[in-house]
Enzyme design. Structure first.
Site, PDB file in Angstrom:
ATOM      1  CG  ASN A   1      -3.987  -4.380   3.913  1.00 30.78           C
ATOM      2  OD1 ASN A   1      -3.465  -4.378   2.809  1.00 30.78           O
ATOM      3  ND2 ASN A   1      -3.283  -4.277   5.031  1.00 30.78           N
TER       4      ASN A   1
ATOM      5  NE  ARG B   1      -2.066  -1.373   3.507  1.00 32.46           N
ATOM      6  CZ  ARG B   1      -2.260  -0.856   4.721  1.00 32.46           C
ATOM      7  NH1 ARG B   1      -3.254  -0.038   4.952  1.00 32.46           N
ATOM      8  NH2 ARG B   1      -1.464  -1.175   5.722  1.00 32.46           N
TER       9      ARG B   1
END
Length: 92
Positions: free
Chosen positions: A39, A21
């Site tokens: 997530n 990320r």
């Protein structure tokens, strides 16, 4: 009418807990995109990016390109009109 689009990409593979990320946020920042990387409970990462279609397509290419942290097995994409309800690019 907005020239921007929204890319939603679901990234499958070993992409949680490896800086994926953070890496995605950096690439989105370089491309001046708005959105987030989040997530999901099933191990995927959802990437939502808004901006010019060319920039979103470049991000998608980077997600599939083999230089990401972790291991990307598959990226499923969906294109739609920009909702323009996101600012910046954040990790969720």
């Amino acid at each position: 009418m907005s020239p921007n689009v929204r890319l939603t990409a679901w990234v499958h593979g070993h992409v949680q807990g490896v800086g994926f990320r953070w890496w995605t946020r950096g690439r989105a920042f370089e491309l001046s995109l708005q959105g987030y990387a989040s997530n999901l409970r099933d191990g995927r990462v959802e990437v939502v990016a808004e901006g010019p279609r060319e920039s979103c397509a470049k991000l998608l290419e980077l997600l599939r390109g083999g230089t990401t942290p972790g291991r990307v097995d598959l990226v499923v994409e969906r294109w739609s009109d920009a909702k323009e309800n996101v600012t910046g690019f954040v990790e969720r």
